[in-house]
Design a protein around this motif. Structure first.
Motif, PDB file in Angstrom:
ATOM      1  N   HIS A 123      37.686 -71.799  29.114  1.00 41.12           N
ATOM      2  CA  HIS A 123      36.919 -70.605  28.766  1.00 41.12           C
ATOM      3  C   HIS A 123      35.523 -70.608  29.393  1.00 41.12           C
ATOM      4  O   HIS A 123      35.121 -69.641  30.031  1.00 41.12           O
ATOM      5  N   VAL A 124      34.781 -71.679  29.199  1.00 45.46           N
ATOM      6  CA  VAL A 124      33.399 -71.702  29.666  1.00 45.46           C
ATOM      7  C   VAL A 124      33.101 -73.000  30.409  1.00 45.46           C
ATOM      8  O   VAL A 124      33.423 -74.083  29.919  1.00 45.46           O
ATOM      9  N   PHE A 125      32.527 -72.866  31.586  1.00 48.10           N
ATOM     10  CA  PHE A 125      31.942 -74.002  32.297  1.00 48.10           C
ATOM     11  C   PHE A 125      30.607 -73.541  32.857  1.00 48.10           C
ATOM     12  O   PHE A 125      30.501 -72.464  33.444  1.00 48.10           O
ATOM     13  N   ARG A 126      29.594 -74.339  32.667  1.00 51.43           N
ATOM     14  CA  ARG A 126      28.260 -73.987  33.160  1.00 51.43           C
ATOM     15  C   ARG A 126      28.152 -74.172  34.675  1.00 51.43           C
ATOM     16  O   ARG A 126      27.532 -73.372  35.355  1.00 51.43           O
ATOM     17  N   THR A 127      28.735 -75.254  35.168  1.00 48.41           N
ATOM     18  CA  THR A 127      28.536 -75.603  36.576  1.00 48.41           C
ATOM     19  C   THR A 127      29.854 -75.922  37.270  1.00 48.41           C
ATOM     20  O   THR A 127      30.874 -76.188  36.624  1.00 48.41           O
ATOM     21  N   LYS A 128      29.785 -75.940  38.580  1.00 45.97           N
ATOM     22  CA  LYS A 128      30.946 -76.332  39.379  1.00 45.97           C
ATOM     23  C   LYS A 128      31.324 -77.788  39.110  1.00 45.97           C
ATOM     24  O   LYS A 128      32.509 -78.136  39.123  1.00 45.97           O
ATOM     25  N   VAL A 129      30.326 -78.613  38.861  1.00 47.30           N
ATOM     26  CA  VAL A 129      30.589 -80.033  38.594  1.00 47.30           C
ATOM     27  C   VAL A 129      31.412 -80.187  37.312  1.00 47.30           C
ATOM     28  O   VAL A 129      32.359 -80.980  37.265  1.00 47.30           O
ATOM     29  N   GLN A 130      31.054 -79.437  36.270  1.00 49.83           N
ATOM     30  CA  GLN A 130      31.805 -79.499  35.020  1.00 49.83           C
ATOM     31  C   GLN A 130      33.245 -79.047  35.226  1.00 49.83           C
ATOM     32  O   GLN A 130      34.186 -79.657  34.701  1.00 49.83           O
ATOM     33  N   PHE A 131      33.415 -77.976  35.980  1.00 48.73           N
ATOM     34  CA  PHE A 131      34.763 -77.469  36.249  1.00 48.73           C
ATOM     35  C   PHE A 131      35.579 -78.488  37.041  1.00 48.73           C
ATOM     36  O   PHE A 131      36.741 -78.763  36.711  1.00 48.73           O
ATOM     37  N   ASP A 224      26.914 -63.163  29.738  1.00 52.34           N
ATOM     38  CA  ASP A 224      27.709 -64.095  28.936  1.00 52.34           C
ATOM     39  C   ASP A 224      26.845 -65.202  28.361  1.00 52.34           C
ATOM     40  O   ASP A 224      27.023 -65.633  27.216  1.00 52.34           O
ATOM     41  N   ALA A 225      25.893 -65.682  29.164  1.00 49.71           N
ATOM     42  CA  ALA A 225      25.011 -66.753  28.708  1.00 49.71           C
ATOM     43  C   ALA A 225      24.049 -66.268  27.626  1.00 49.71           C
ATOM     44  O   ALA A 225      23.624 -67.041  26.768  1.00 49.71           O
ATOM     45  N   GLU A 226      23.710 -64.988  27.664  1.00 51.34           N
ATOM     46  CA  GLU A 226      22.790 -64.421  26.671  1.00 51.34           C
ATOM     47  C   GLU A 226      23.496 -64.083  25.362  1.00 51.34           C
ATOM     48  O   GLU A 226      22.929 -64.232  24.283  1.00 51.34           O
ATOM     49  N   ALA A 227      24.742 -63.614  25.452  1.00 43.47           N
ATOM     50  CA  ALA A 227      25.437 -63.067  24.283  1.00 43.47           C
ATOM     51  C   ALA A 227      26.318 -64.107  23.604  1.00 43.47           C
ATOM     52  O   ALA A 227      27.152 -64.729  24.254  1.00 43.47           O
ATOM     53  N   VAL A 228      26.127 -64.267  22.318  1.00 35.79           N
ATOM     54  CA  VAL A 228      27.030 -65.100  21.530  1.00 35.79           C
ATOM     55  C   VAL A 228      28.214 -64.260  21.065  1.00 35.79           C
ATOM     56  O   VAL A 228      29.344 -64.733  21.001  1.00 35.79           O
ATOM     57  N   PRO A 288      20.360 -63.652  40.939  1.00 40.27           N
ATOM     58  CA  PRO A 288      20.380 -64.961  41.602  1.00 40.27           C
ATOM     59  C   PRO A 288      21.535 -65.007  42.596  1.00 40.27           C
ATOM     60  O   PRO A 288      22.435 -64.159  42.558  1.00 40.27           O
ATOM     61  N   PRO A 289      21.544 -66.001  43.475  1.00 42.10           N
ATOM     62  CA  PRO A 289      22.585 -66.038  44.522  1.00 42.10           C
ATOM     63  C   PRO A 289      23.990 -66.364  44.009  1.00 42.10           C
ATOM     64  O   PRO A 289      24.973 -66.098  44.692  1.00 42.10           O
ATOM     65  N   GLY A 290      24.076 -66.931  42.816  1.00 42.81           N
ATOM     66  CA  GLY A 290      25.370 -67.289  42.263  1.00 42.81           C
ATOM     67  C   GLY A 290      25.365 -67.199  40.753  1.00 42.81           C
ATOM     68  O   GLY A 290      24.331 -66.919  40.138  1.00 42.81           O
ATOM     69  N   PRO A 291      26.503 -67.431  40.125  1.00 42.88           N
ATOM     70  CA  PRO A 291      26.589 -67.328  38.664  1.00 42.88           C
ATOM     71  C   PRO A 291      25.877 -68.494  37.988  1.00 42.88           C
ATOM     72  O   PRO A 291      25.781 -69.591  38.545  1.00 42.88           O
ATOM     73  N   VAL A 292      25.388 -68.267  36.766  1.00 42.70           N
ATOM     74  CA  VAL A 292      24.764 -69.335  35.992  1.00 42.70           C
ATOM     75  C   VAL A 292      25.785 -69.974  35.045  1.00 42.70           C
ATOM     76  O   VAL A 292      25.453 -70.886  34.296  1.00 42.70           O
ATOM     77  N   MET A 293      26.998 -69.484  35.079  1.00 35.92           N
ATOM     78  CA  MET A 293      28.129 -70.056  34.361  1.00 35.92           C
ATOM     79  C   MET A 293      29.360 -69.281  34.807  1.00 35.92           C
ATOM     80  O   MET A 293      29.241 -68.257  35.482  1.00 35.92           O
ATOM     81  N   LEU A 294      30.529 -69.761  34.450  1.00 32.44           N
ATOM     82  CA  LEU A 294      31.726 -68.980  34.721  1.00 32.44           C
ATOM     83  C   LEU A 294      31.760 -67.814  33.738  1.00 32.44           C
ATOM     84  O   LEU A 294      31.885 -68.037  32.529  1.00 32.44           O
ATOM     85  N   PRO A 295      31.653 -66.580  34.209  1.00 32.83           N
ATOM     86  CA  PRO A 295      31.680 -65.462  33.271  1.00 32.83           C
ATOM     87  C   PRO A 295      33.073 -65.212  32.720  1.00 32.83           C
ATOM     88  O   PRO A 295      34.065 -65.340  33.436  1.00 32.83           O
ATOM     89  N   SER A 296      33.137 -64.874  31.455  1.00 32.64           N
ATOM     90  CA  SER A 296      34.417 -64.527  30.849  1.00 32.64           C
ATOM     91  C   SER A 296      34.869 -63.161  31.350  1.00 32.64           C
ATOM     92  O   SER A 296      34.061 -62.363  31.863  1.00 32.64           O
ATOM     93  N   VAL A 297      36.138 -62.876  31.187  1.00 35.99           N
ATOM     94  CA  VAL A 297      36.668 -61.563  31.549  1.00 35.99           C
ATOM     95  C   VAL A 297      35.980 -60.479  30.730  1.00 35.99           C
ATOM     96  O   VAL A 297      35.662 -59.399  31.246  1.00 35.99           O
ATOM     97  N   ASN A 298      35.697 -60.767  29.460  1.00 38.49           N
ATOM     98  CA  ASN A 298      35.019 -59.782  28.605  1.00 38.49           C
ATOM     99  C   ASN A 298      33.621 -59.466  29.111  1.00 38.49           C
ATOM    100  O   ASN A 298      33.166 -58.328  29.012  1.00 38.49           O
ATOM    101  N   ALA A 299      32.942 -60.470  29.645  1.00 38.19           N
ATOM    102  CA  ALA A 299      31.594 -60.240  30.175  1.00 38.19           C
ATOM    103  C   ALA A 299      31.650 -59.364  31.427  1.00 38.19           C
ATOM    104  O   ALA A 299      30.808 -58.479  31.617  1.00 38.19           O
TER     105      ALA A 299
END
Length: 351
Positions: A123-131, A224-228, A288-299
């Motif tokens: 569902h959620v990964f912040r970075t490419k490294v985590q993924f 996505d990062a802003e909204a809970v 920004p040049p890229g995402p700050v996390m993997l956005p969900s489909v809902n986002a």
């Protein structure tokens, strides 16, 4: 006077009967021999899966089976494998083991490459490294290879991305794929899913926002990062689109946190706002040049179907409900911000 039965004839009959009995016993023994070697239970419950890595041969497979005690009798397994001509036809994969499985069934499964698909759900990964780390624990692909592909200009360009925004190609969802899937097939699978999601209608919605498809996902990652809560996403998306339209900086806290690489931060202090990074939207205009996390489909859907509002500012609510107070002017926003800062101080949240 009765005739005397010939002793020679009786002896012959006994010999024939004995020969038949011996033959039957020999046949039964042969059948039992082959039955036990082919059809008798042999697989243990020591391991749930047998993993055969790409490039391994029968000797590697045999050693793995022997060392992990996967079968009770390795000699009969080897005999069955050789007689079934599996030795030269090893197929890599993740194979589910069943206690009591016979050599014939076991070898046949390996011979056919009848492996169990891996369920890759995230569902959620912040970075490419985590993924990449997640993938490395689930598939034969190692995390280094996943990162190398995402950071390869030549590779991501073929899909229309650059190394900054290629991560948006990975849509959080549930995927089933073979454990030994190649890196090329792995990313092709994600790209196909991405392409299926981005229908002509959604691409038209993105164009109506004056955003490219990757930019929609980048904005969605901030939302996505802003909204809970998902029901706030369209409102937040509308606010950021308002800022983009009038040329204001997004000034999004999640972009600062991403730029700093410290996801334990709960309070973005003024000293953080000057971090030198293209992801810091307090310093740089636009996305920004890229995402700050993997956005969900809902986002992503929230950005495409944003709420039309006049909000320009937002700050977390002082009741720590994980919702936001919105404002369309500085004065109102300052009041909301002061209430939140006071709540943080009262709880001694300094970072």
């Amino acid at each position: 006077m009765a005739k005397k039965v010939s002793s020679t004839g009786g002896t012959m009959r006994k010999f024939i009967i004995t020969l038949v009995v011996v033959g039957v016993l020999a046949l039964a023994g042969t059948i039992l021999f082959y039955y036990l070697r082919y059809f008798g239970p042999n697989v243990t419950n020591n391991e749930e899966y047998l993993y055969i890595h790409t490039g391994e041969d029968f000797d590697d497979v045999y050693k793995n089976i022997r060392d992990k005690g996967i079968v009770k009798d390795t000699a009969t397994f080897s005999w069955a494998a050789r007689n079934m001509k599996y030795v030269g036809h090893v197929k890599p994969g993740k194979y589910r083991l069943q206690e009591g499985m016979s050599n014939r069934k076991f070898v046949r499964m390996l011979q056919l490459g009848d492996q169990e698909a891996v369920d890759l759900t995230f569902h959620v990964f912040r970075t490419k490294v985590q993924f990449a780390s997640f993938v490395g624990k689930k598939l034969e692909l190692d995390s280094f290879t996943v990162l190398r592909y995402l950071d390869s200009t030549a590779f991501v360009q073929q899909y229309g991305f650059n190394t900054d925004n290629a991560f948006v190609m990975i849509l959080p969802d549930s995927y089933k794929m073979n454990w030994n899937i190649s890196a090329d097939a792995f990313f092709k699978r994600f790209y196909n899913h991405y392409e299926n999601f981005w229908t002509a209608k959604r691409k038209q919605q993105a164009a109506a926002l004056n955003l490219t498809v990757p930019q929609v996902s980048i904005l969605a990652s901030i939302v996505d990062a802003e909204a809970v809560y998902d029901d706030e996403m369209p409102t937040i998306a509308g606010l950021y689109l308002n800022r983009l339209r009038v040329g204001m900086k997004l000034e999004s806290d999640p972009t600062v946190i991403f730029a700093m690489g410290d996801f334990t931060i709960h309070r973005v202090l003024n000293k953080y706002l000057s971090v030198n990074s293209p992801y810091n939207t307090y310093l740089n205009k636009g996305l920004p040049p890229g995402p700050v996390m993997l956005p969900s489909v809902n986002a992503v859907k929230a950005v495409l179907n944003y709420e039309k509002n006049d909000h320009i500012y937002m700050v977390a609510k002082e009741d720590f409900s994980n919702r936001h107070n919105f404002a369309n002017n500085v004065a109102e926003h300052n009041k909301n911000a002061q209430k939140f800062r006071k709540a943080l101080d009262e709880r001694n949240i300094k970072k």
